[in-house]
Design a protein around this motif. Structure first.
Motif, PDB file in Angstrom:
ATOM      1  N   ALA A  45     -29.207   0.614  11.145  1.00 12.82           N
ATOM      2  CA  ALA A  45     -28.111   1.455  10.659  1.00 12.82           C
ATOM      3  C   ALA A  45     -27.600   2.413  11.743  1.00 12.82           C
ATOM      4  O   ALA A  45     -26.393   2.516  11.961  1.00 12.82           O
ATOM      5  N   CYS A  46     -28.525   3.100  12.429  1.00 12.84           N
ATOM      6  CA  CYS A  46     -28.081   4.100  13.415  1.00 12.84           C
ATOM      7  C   CYS A  46     -28.484   3.774  14.852  1.00 12.84           C
ATOM      8  O   CYS A  46     -28.047   4.441  15.788  1.00 12.84           O
ATOM      9  N   GLY A  47     -29.331   2.757  15.050  1.00 11.88           N
ATOM     10  CA  GLY A  47     -29.711   2.339  16.404  1.00 11.88           C
ATOM     11  C   GLY A  47     -30.892   3.077  17.009  1.00 11.88           C
ATOM     12  O   GLY A  47     -31.276   2.793  18.141  1.00 11.88           O
ATOM     13  N   ARG A  48     -31.481   4.011  16.288  1.00 11.94           N
ATOM     14  CA  ARG A  48     -32.609   4.772  16.833  1.00 11.94           C
ATOM     15  C   ARG A  48     -33.845   3.878  16.995  1.00 11.94           C
ATOM     16  O   ARG A  48     -34.170   3.072  16.131  1.00 11.94           O
ATOM     17  N   TRP A  49     -34.541   4.042  18.140  1.00 10.78           N
ATOM     18  CA  TRP A  49     -35.815   3.374  18.390  1.00 10.78           C
ATOM     19  C   TRP A  49     -36.920   4.200  17.744  1.00 10.78           C
ATOM     20  O   TRP A  49     -36.843   5.434  17.747  1.00 10.78           O
ATOM     21  N   LEU A  50     -37.946   3.530  17.233  1.00 11.46           N
ATOM     22  CA  LEU A  50     -39.008   4.231  16.517  1.00 11.46           C
ATOM     23  C   LEU A  50     -40.383   3.875  17.071  1.00 11.46           C
ATOM     24  O   LEU A  50     -40.670   2.726  17.373  1.00 11.46           O
ATOM     25  N   TRP A  51     -41.228   4.881  17.170  1.00 17.23           N
ATOM     26  CA  TRP A  51     -42.649   4.733  17.446  1.00 17.23           C
ATOM     27  C   TRP A  51     -43.302   6.023  17.020  1.00 17.23           C
ATOM     28  O   TRP A  51     -42.756   7.094  17.352  1.00 17.23           O
ATOM     29  N   PRO A  52     -44.399   5.993  16.312  1.00 23.58           N
ATOM     30  CA  PRO A  52     -45.132   4.832  15.817  1.00 23.58           C
ATOM     31  C   PRO A  52     -44.383   4.156  14.671  1.00 23.58           C
ATOM     32  O   PRO A  52     -43.319   4.597  14.242  1.00 23.58           O
ATOM     33  N   VAL A  53     -45.005   3.088  14.155  1.00 24.26           N
ATOM     34  CA  VAL A  53     -44.423   2.276  13.088  1.00 24.26           C
ATOM     35  C   VAL A  53     -44.113   3.156  11.879  1.00 24.26           C
ATOM     36  O   VAL A  53     -44.921   3.990  11.480  1.00 24.26           O
ATOM     37  N   LYS A  54     -42.940   2.938  11.323  1.00 22.66           N
ATOM     38  CA  LYS A  54     -42.506   3.716  10.166  1.00 22.66           C
ATOM     39  C   LYS A  54     -41.886   2.791   9.119  1.00 22.66           C
ATOM     40  O   LYS A  54     -41.482   1.670   9.429  1.00 22.66           O
ATOM     41  N   GLY A 106     -36.447   6.080  24.491  1.00 20.16           N
ATOM     42  CA  GLY A 106     -36.447   7.412  23.912  1.00 20.16           C
ATOM     43  C   GLY A 106     -37.638   7.748  23.039  1.00 20.16           C
ATOM     44  O   GLY A 106     -37.616   8.771  22.350  1.00 20.16           O
ATOM     45  N   VAL A 107     -38.657   6.928  23.033  1.00 19.06           N
ATOM     46  CA  VAL A 107     -39.867   7.228  22.270  1.00 19.06           C
ATOM     47  C   VAL A 107     -41.029   7.437  23.236  1.00 19.06           C
ATOM     48  O   VAL A 107     -40.988   6.974  24.374  1.00 19.06           O
ATOM     49  N   ARG A 108     -42.055   8.121  22.781  1.00 19.25           N
ATOM     50  CA  ARG A 108     -43.252   8.372  23.587  1.00 19.25           C
ATOM     51  C   ARG A 108     -44.397   7.548  23.019  1.00 19.25           C
ATOM     52  O   ARG A 108     -44.643   7.565  21.829  1.00 19.25           O
ATOM     53  N   ILE A 109     -45.094   6.831  23.885  1.00 20.74           N
ATOM     54  CA  ILE A 109     -46.201   5.976  23.489  1.00 20.74           C
ATOM     55  C   ILE A 109     -47.444   6.392  24.278  1.00 20.74           C
ATOM     56  O   ILE A 109     -47.339   6.840  25.423  1.00 20.74           O
TER      57      ILE A 109
END
Length: 155
Positions: A45-54, A106-109
């Motif tokens: 929907a908005c293109g945001r990358w996600l981490w951790p799994v949601k 844009g996410v921290r792992i």
């Protein structure tokens, strides 16, 4: 007369490393790693990358999340040198480097940095993903120093 059982007890084989057990939510991540591809969730929907799994996007609350290949590129945010042995299977790897990596998406792992000494690390330096196969089912992403322009990455 030599006791053959004694020699094996003096030099026992290290135990196998504990491996993660993928669940329904993480299965695509581990399937990608097995193919040597770093996979992250991305909101369609908005293109945001996600981490951790949601289950939902924290930006727009959409449940429309897809597993998408990530670039595998990032920069070093922070790191710690681990000297404490928490499991005997890791004894030969001490000390090892645990790091927080800011991915290009844009996410921290959090992962392990391999193939370099702690003295080589600098906050903000470029890193790239590499993979360690632990079993036929489980491969883990780790990070190494990024390839230098016109050269190979450090191994």
């Amino acid at each position: 007369m030599a006791d053959s059982s004694r020699s094996s007890s003096e030099h026992p084989s290290p135990p196998p490393k504990p491996v993660p057990i993928p669940d329904e939510a993480s299965r695509p991540f581990f399937a990608g790693a097995r193919e040597r591809q770093l996979m992250l969730q991305r909101c369609s929907a908005c293109g945001r990358w996600l981490w951790p799994v949601k289950a939902r996007c924290p930006e727009c609350w959409s449940p429309a999340l897809n597993w998408t290949p990530a670039s595998g590129k990032g920069t070093l945010y922070s790191f710690a040198l681990m000297h404490q042995l928490y499991h005997p299977a890791f004894a030969s790897e001490l000390p090892y480097i645990i790091a927080a990596i800011d991915l290009a998406e844009g996410v921290r792992i959090t992962s392990t940095i391999v193939g370099c000494s702690p003295d080589e690390l600098r906050i903000g330096m470029p890193l790239e993903v590499t993979f360690e196969q632990l079993s036929e089912e489980i491969t883990l992403p780790k990070f190494r120093l990024a390839a230098r322009p016109g050269g190979d990455s450090n191994q």
